[in-house]
Design a protein around this motif. Structure first.
Motif, PDB file in Angstrom:
ATOM      1  N   TRP A  20      -4.788   9.123 -11.372  1.00 26.80           N
ATOM      2  CA  TRP A  20      -4.481  10.140 -10.358  1.00 26.80           C
ATOM      3  C   TRP A  20      -5.040   9.766  -9.000  1.00 26.80           C
ATOM      4  O   TRP A  20      -4.354   9.916  -7.993  1.00 26.80           O
ATOM      5  CB  TRP A  20      -5.022  11.504 -10.799  1.00 26.80           C
ATOM      6  CG  TRP A  20      -4.275  11.991 -12.022  1.00 26.80           C
ATOM      7  CD1 TRP A  20      -4.791  12.130 -13.260  1.00 26.80           C
ATOM      8  CD2 TRP A  20      -2.904  12.334 -12.056  1.00 26.80           C
ATOM      9  NE1 TRP A  20      -3.827  12.560 -14.115  1.00 26.80           N
ATOM     10  CE2 TRP A  20      -2.638  12.702 -13.387  1.00 26.80           C
ATOM     11  CE3 TRP A  20      -1.879  12.368 -11.129  1.00 26.80           C
ATOM     12  CZ2 TRP A  20      -1.399  13.102 -13.818  1.00 26.80           C
ATOM     13  CZ3 TRP A  20      -0.656  12.772 -11.572  1.00 26.80           C
ATOM     14  CH2 TRP A  20      -0.401  13.129 -12.890  1.00 26.80           C
ATOM     15  N   LEU A  25       0.579   7.754  -2.174  1.00 28.72           N
ATOM     16  CA  LEU A  25       1.229   8.868  -1.446  1.00 28.72           C
ATOM     17  C   LEU A  25       2.739   8.683  -1.390  1.00 28.72           C
ATOM     18  O   LEU A  25       3.475   9.625  -1.109  1.00 28.72           O
ATOM     19  CB  LEU A  25       0.665   8.961  -0.024  1.00 28.72           C
ATOM     20  CG  LEU A  25      -0.703   9.614   0.105  1.00 28.72           C
ATOM     21  CD1 LEU A  25      -1.165   9.569   1.554  1.00 28.72           C
ATOM     22  CD2 LEU A  25      -0.652  11.060  -0.384  1.00 28.72           C
ATOM     23  N   THR A  26       3.173   7.498  -1.660  1.00 25.76           N
ATOM     24  CA  THR A  26       4.610   7.227  -1.590  1.00 25.76           C
ATOM     25  C   THR A  26       5.389   8.101  -2.569  1.00 25.76           C
ATOM     26  O   THR A  26       6.582   8.346  -2.381  1.00 25.76           O
ATOM     27  CB  THR A  26       4.869   5.746  -1.901  1.00 25.76           C
ATOM     28  OG1 THR A  26       3.880   4.967  -1.222  1.00 25.76           O
ATOM     29  CG2 THR A  26       6.251   5.340  -1.450  1.00 25.76           C
ATOM     30  N   TRP A  27       4.735   8.546  -3.573  1.00 24.11           N
ATOM     31  CA  TRP A  27       5.434   9.415  -4.552  1.00 24.11           C
ATOM     32  C   TRP A  27       5.935  10.698  -3.912  1.00 24.11           C
ATOM     33  O   TRP A  27       6.813  11.387  -4.470  1.00 24.11           O
ATOM     34  CB  TRP A  27       4.497   9.723  -5.730  1.00 24.11           C
ATOM     35  CG  TRP A  27       4.398   8.554  -6.681  1.00 24.11           C
ATOM     36  CD1 TRP A  27       3.317   7.724  -6.830  1.00 24.11           C
ATOM     37  CD2 TRP A  27       5.404   8.131  -7.563  1.00 24.11           C
ATOM     38  NE1 TRP A  27       3.578   6.757  -7.766  1.00 24.11           N
ATOM     39  CE2 TRP A  27       4.877   6.988  -8.232  1.00 24.11           C
ATOM     40  CE3 TRP A  27       6.687   8.539  -7.867  1.00 24.11           C
ATOM     41  CZ2 TRP A  27       5.593   6.272  -9.188  1.00 24.11           C
ATOM     42  CZ3 TRP A  27       7.377   7.834  -8.824  1.00 24.11           C
ATOM     43  CH2 TRP A  27       6.870   6.708  -9.486  1.00 24.11           C
ATOM     44  N   LEU A  28       5.344  11.039  -2.786  1.00 23.50           N
ATOM     45  CA  LEU A  28       5.850  12.266  -2.112  1.00 23.50           C
ATOM     46  C   LEU A  28       7.307  12.086  -1.699  1.00 23.50           C
ATOM     47  O   LEU A  28       8.065  13.057  -1.623  1.00 23.50           O
ATOM     48  CB  LEU A  28       5.005  12.581  -0.868  1.00 23.50           C
ATOM     49  CG  LEU A  28       3.580  13.066  -1.166  1.00 23.50           C
ATOM     50  CD1 LEU A  28       2.823  13.267   0.138  1.00 23.50           C
ATOM     51  CD2 LEU A  28       3.613  14.367  -1.948  1.00 23.50           C
ATOM     52  N   VAL A  29       7.665  10.861  -1.419  1.00 22.69           N
ATOM     53  CA  VAL A  29       9.027  10.642  -0.918  1.00 22.69           C
ATOM     54  C   VAL A  29      10.084  10.990  -1.975  1.00 22.69           C
ATOM     55  O   VAL A  29      10.985  11.781  -1.697  1.00 22.69           O
ATOM     56  CB  VAL A  29       9.184   9.195  -0.423  1.00 22.69           C
ATOM     57  CG1 VAL A  29      10.619   8.935  -0.010  1.00 22.69           C
ATOM     58  CG2 VAL A  29       8.240   8.946   0.728  1.00 22.69           C
ATOM     59  N   ILE A  31       9.747  12.857  -4.458  1.00 21.44           N
ATOM     60  CA  ILE A  31       9.669  14.304  -4.738  1.00 21.44           C
ATOM     61  C   ILE A  31      10.425  15.084  -3.665  1.00 21.44           C
ATOM     62  O   ILE A  31      11.210  15.986  -3.946  1.00 21.44           O
ATOM     63  CB  ILE A  31       8.188  14.729  -4.817  1.00 21.44           C
ATOM     64  CG1 ILE A  31       7.575  14.164  -6.106  1.00 21.44           C
ATOM     65  CG2 ILE A  31       8.082  16.241  -4.808  1.00 21.44           C
ATOM     66  CD1 ILE A  31       6.074  14.273  -6.157  1.00 21.44           C
ATOM     67  N   ALA A  32      10.164  14.683  -2.430  1.00 20.23           N
ATOM     68  CA  ALA A  32      10.859  15.371  -1.337  1.00 20.23           C
ATOM     69  C   ALA A  32      12.367  15.164  -1.450  1.00 20.23           C
ATOM     70  O   ALA A  32      13.166  16.106  -1.296  1.00 20.23           O
ATOM     71  CB  ALA A  32      10.355  14.862   0.006  1.00 20.23           C
TER      72      ALA A  32
ATOM     73  N   ARG B  52       4.378   2.187  -5.484  1.00 19.37           N
ATOM     74  CA  ARG B  52       5.270   2.462  -4.357  1.00 19.37           C
ATOM     75  C   ARG B  52       6.688   1.994  -4.669  1.00 19.37           C
ATOM     76  O   ARG B  52       7.661   2.634  -4.292  1.00 19.37           O
ATOM     77  CB  ARG B  52       4.733   1.779  -3.100  1.00 19.37           C
ATOM     78  CG  ARG B  52       3.525   2.523  -2.516  1.00 19.37           C
ATOM     79  CD  ARG B  52       3.128   1.998  -1.150  1.00 19.37           C
ATOM     80  NE  ARG B  52       2.358   0.762  -1.274  1.00 19.37           N
ATOM     81  CZ  ARG B  52       2.726  -0.383  -0.749  1.00 19.37           C
ATOM     82  NH1 ARG B  52       3.853  -0.483  -0.079  1.00 19.37           N
ATOM     83  NH2 ARG B  52       1.954  -1.459  -0.880  1.00 19.37           N
ATOM     84  N   ALA B  55       8.173   4.603  -6.752  1.00 15.97           N
ATOM     85  CA  ALA B  55       8.401   5.837  -5.975  1.00 15.97           C
ATOM     86  C   ALA B  55       9.643   5.717  -5.094  1.00 15.97           C
ATOM     87  O   ALA B  55      10.535   6.577  -5.103  1.00 15.97           O
ATOM     88  CB  ALA B  55       7.173   6.151  -5.115  1.00 15.97           C
TER      89      ALA B  55
END
Lengths: 704, 213
Positions: A20, A25-29, A31-32, B52, B55
């Motif tokens: 975790w 932070l790229t995972w936010l993309v 998700i968005a 990444r 993602a």
């Protein structure tokens, strides 16, 4: 490197971090992206709208996935599929309508396919030439609640009135629809204020009705006093007012059209779908104020024996000159009620009960009862000519109280039968023919011959000399007559008559005003008595006067003899006396006595006339009184005469004196005579008066 | 590059106790965190590279779905509007006989993106999982993916150019649909995904393969 043999540094790695904390932070993309995608998916699903089905006769030009559904020219949905119904009788178009809109579509919404259309009223739907057809929806959005209707019926053509338009829907009834085409404009004072829809036949088959729509605010002009007429085409009218040619606008020539106007004041607002009649032209519409056809017309039948040539459906039925209905149809039937078969003509008519003064909503039975009463009182139908130069006929209801009694045939035919009477139409043709026939039959030739001979005779007569002398004789005769008429006597005659009458009137007036009738009667009576007495006395007196001198002389001689007693002398004297008495009687004086009496009467009349001319009632009164007095005096005197004679006889001594005085101045005689005259005159005058009155009683009454 | 492929068991910087800067190429001693020349961060291996990659790959996949479902072009010709998706456009072109154009569109808009997804996923998986593939092949695959990714944008360029050129009001007008944005995003995401991939991981995997094999 500086230290080639030196082992590499120890690989030191820190404690492996948890997954975790190691998370990028790229995972936010993603998700968005997922969120956005899901949101778009949800939104497009939510906005997808509801599927509705519309049933059409045909779906010309409707393409699934392309054809749009529009409301007020804004797309509200799209056609998704076009299918047949299970029995292939119509086409079901499924369209997806926006969710906000579909809930506002009421169940009576109308859908129609907008296609390019070129008509006389213009080109519509031009945009659909390129873009393809679209389905237009027309409805008034529901305000309360959400509509759940999802199946609708499509219409073939655009409805005349889009839902939501303000105005009044009316129905126009016409005899035929040849001049009425769907979409024709309705004009009011030249302004287009509405349109008509497709005409359709009446169920009864005797007319055409068409729905029409008058837009607000012009629909306020529509009242019960409004009349519609056809403006299409030419109107050509030749009448007593001259030539009348009226041409509508070119547009209305092509398209047809209807105009209306309010032809009299006092109309009431009309409800929706009020039925109006369409008239052929404006004049007919304006003339129709009292002759409109009616909804609740009472059907009647009139049967005619005579020809009904000139009578046709639509002819007027009038009552006392007022149009109360119209002829609806004509037919013939065989009448065998009388035993022999006769063809009769039967006209069915329709009468407006309103024109008979009945209530607008009078029931048929009421009207028929009224008519039955009228028929009993002499109401009859007959044919009448519409005009002097018109061959057209109309049916006239007339009151003929002396007509043969008849009743309204209520149960005879399908409609009550009004008994008819023979018409009084002057058959112009027949009359003219008869006239010429008579002229032909005239003995013109003989007449001419006779006229010629008559003229010849007149000529010869005029040429006769005797005839020429006639005018002279006539002139003389006329002159004579004129002379007679022109004479003074003749001219004075009326005056005299007048005067006489006036006098008489004056007398009568006097008498009457003086209330002298009674007196007159009394006077007349006394005068009459007096006259009688006088008559007797006069006779006596006459005799007496004849004998008196002798008697007197006898007495005188007797007295003298008695006094002197020389008898011989007395006898001689007596003889002489007698002789002298004879002479006396023989004298003119004695003979003139009647004349004298007559004169005296004349005098008396004159006196009376004088008195009359005095004009005073008192005079007349006095005259009457004096006449009466005189009469009384005469009477008294006459009464005294026998006494006098007796006294004379008794008073022998005085007799001589008396006789002498009698003989000397004979005043008694004169007085008596005058009195008698007076009385007689009076009596005569009264007699004349009485006769005059008798002859002309009016003069007494009317003073003339 | 060719030499690395043809020379198995080549010494890597990591194995030599060095760390190379990916920006300027300077080799720094191991443990250095900042490049001595350009000042950028250096690390022996990018720990979060695979994260990444996955993602971006997922993001590209997610937006690739609407890119194919929604219309790419909204074409209005004389008031008639038609929407065409990517696949629909290809079919239309084929029906019109434009096989060449159809092929280009089909390859650029469908084959390449899908291939990229597969290739990147395979590469990412091959790092952690042993696969029967030579190191040279994986490097070639990676370079092809990285090179060809930008050409997927050809479809987006076409839409952009058409939209800006064909604006003739009523007669004809073309507007990009939602799919155009989605597709552009998808291509961008896959490019980023390929960019995020740390090629050095392939060496490690190769080394593991050599060491073990």
């Amino acid at each position: 490197m500086a230290e080639p043999n030196k082992p590499a540094n120890m690989k030191i790695e820190g404690r492996k971090r948890s997954i975790w904390s190691n998370l990028s932070l790229t995972w936010l993309v993603p998700i968005a992206a997922l969120a956005v995608t899901l949101f778009i998916a949800w939104q497009s699903y939510a906005e997808r709208g509801s599927l509705i089905t519309i049933r059409f006769e045909n779906a010309a030009g409707v393409v699934p996935g392309e054809t749009t559904v529009r409301y007020r020219d804004v797309g509200i949905g799209q056609v998704e599929s076009v299918e047949f119904t299970s029995d292939l009788s119509s086409v079901m178009v499924e369209a997806r309508i926006d969710r906000e809109v579909v809930h506002a579509i009421p169940s009576d919404a109308q859908f129609w396919v907008v296609r390019p259309e070129v008509s006389t009223s213009g080109i519509t739907g031009l945009s659909t030439v390129l873009s393809g057809v679209y389905i237009e929806a027309g409805f008034e959005p529901t305000t309360e609640g959400a509509s759940e209707t999802r199946a609708f019926e499509g219409v073939n053509s655009a409805p005349l009135v889009k839902p939501g338009m303000e105005g009044t829907r009316i129905v126009i009834r016409a005899e035929d629809g040849s001049q009425l085409t769907a979409g024709s404009p309705i004009f009011h004072q030249g302004i287009e204020v509405g349109r008509i829809e497709t005409p359709r036949l009446l169920d009864s088959g005797n007319g055409v009705i068409v729905d029409a729509f008058i837009e607000a605010p012009h629909d306020r002009r529509i009242t019960t006093a409004t009349r519609f007429w056809d403006t299409s085409g030419f109107s050509f009218n030749f009448g007593p007012g001259g030539l009348n040619l009226s041409v509508g606008s070119i547009s209305s020539l092509i398209r047809g059209g209807v105009a209306f106007d309010t032809v009299f004041s006092g109309g009431n607002p009309v409800p929706s779908r009020y039925v109006f009649d369409l008239f052929d032209d404006e004049g007919a519409a304006r003339d129709s104020v009292f002759s409109e056809s009616v909804d609740n017309g009472v059907d009647l039948v009139v049967e005619f024996d005579e020809s009904v040539r000139g009578l046709e459906a639509g002819s007027s039925v009038t009552y006392r000159g007022l149009r109360i209905g119209s002829v609806r149809g004509l037919g013939a039937f065989i009448d065998d009620t009388t035993g022999e078969q006769r063809v009769k003509l039967r006209a069915s008519i329709s009468i407006d009960p309103r024109t008979l003064g009945l209530e607008d909503d009078a029931q048929d039975a009421e009207t028929i009862r009224f008519l039955a009463e009228s028929v009993q009182n002499g109401l009859r139908a007959r044919l009448a000519s519409e005009g002097l130069f018109s061959q057209g006929l109309m049916i006239e209801l007339v009151d003929m109280p002396d007509a043969a009694p008849a009743a309204l045939g209520i149960f005879d035919t399908e409609a009550p039968v009004i008994p008819s009477v023979e018409s009084e139409i002057p058959d112009m043709a027949a009359t003219a023919q008869g006239l010429f026939q008579r002229v032909d039959n005239l003995p013109v030739e003989e007449l001419m011959q006779q006229a010629i001979s008559t003229l010849a005779a007149v000529e010869s007569l005029a040429g006769d000399p005797d005839l020429r002398a006639v005018p002279g004789s006539v002139t003389g005769l006329l002159d004579d007559a004129r002379g007679i008429l022109g004479s003074e006597d003749m001219q004075a005659l009326p005056g005299e008559l007048n005067a006489t009458v006036s006098e008489l009137r004056g007398i009568v007036e006097d008498l009457r005003t003086a209330d002298m009738v009674g007196q007159l009667v009394a006077t007349l009576e006394s005068a009459s008595e007096a006259a009688d007495t006088v008559t007797g006395v006069a006779a006596d007196v006459e005799g007496a006067t004849a004998e008196l001198p002798q008697l007197i002389s006898d007495f005188r001689a007797l007295v003298e003899t008695a006094n002197n007693l020389p008898l011989e002398a007395f006898i001689n004297q007596a003889t002489e006396l007698l002789n002298s008495a004879d002479r006396l009687i023989d004298t003119d004086q004695a003979r003139n006595l009647p004349n004298a009496v007559s004169n005296a009467l004349n005098e008396l009349r004159e006196t009376l006339a004088e008195l009359r001319e005095g004009g005073v009632v008192e005079n007349a009164n006095a005259t009457m009184a004096s006449a009466r007095d005189a009469a009384a005096a005469v009477e008294q005197a006459v009464r005294e005469l026998p006494a006098l004679s007796a006294r004379i006889q008794a008073l022998v001594g005085d007799a001589q004196i008396t006789l002498q005085s009698y003989g000397d101045n004979s005043s008694f005689n004169r007085e008596t005579v005058a009195a008698l005259r007076e009385v007689r005159e009076a009596a005569e005058a009264l007699t004349r008066l009485a006769r005059e009155i008798e002859r002309n009683p009016n003069s007494l009454l009317f003073g003339r | 590059m060719e030499d690395t492929g043809t020379t198995p068991g080549v010494l890597t910087a990591k194995a030599a106790g060095l760390v190379g800067c990916v920006q300027c190429g300077r080799v720094n001693p191991a443990g250095t965190t900042t490049c001595g020349r350009c000042g950028s961060q250096v690390s022996t291996r990018d720990e979060t590279s695979l994260q990444r990659v996955w993602a971006w790959l997922f993001a590209g996949l997610v937006v690739y779905i609407p890119a194919n479902i929604y219309p790419m072009l909204r074409t209005q010709i004389l008031g008639q509007e038609s929407n065409s998706t990517i696949y629909g456009g290809v079919v239309d072109l084929l029906h019109h006989g434009s096989y060449g154009v159809a092929a280009i569109v089909f390859i650029a808009s469908i084959i390449i993106p899908v291939s990229k997804f597969i290739a990147i996923a395979y590469l990412a998986l091959s790092i952690n999982h042993r696969v029967k593939l030579s190191a040279h092949t994986r490097h070639k695959l990676y370079e092809v993916v990285e090179f060809i990714g930008r050409w997927s944008m050809i479809d987006v360029f076409v839409v952009a150019i058409l939209s800006s050129l064909v604006q003739l009001d009523f007669a004809a007008s073309i507007n990009p649909g939602i799919a155009a944005v989605s597709f552009a995003l998808s291509v961008s995401f896959t490019m980023l995904s390929a960019e995020s991939f740390d090629a050095r991981l392939i060496w490690d995997a190769d080394g593991d393969d050599d060491h073990n094999g």
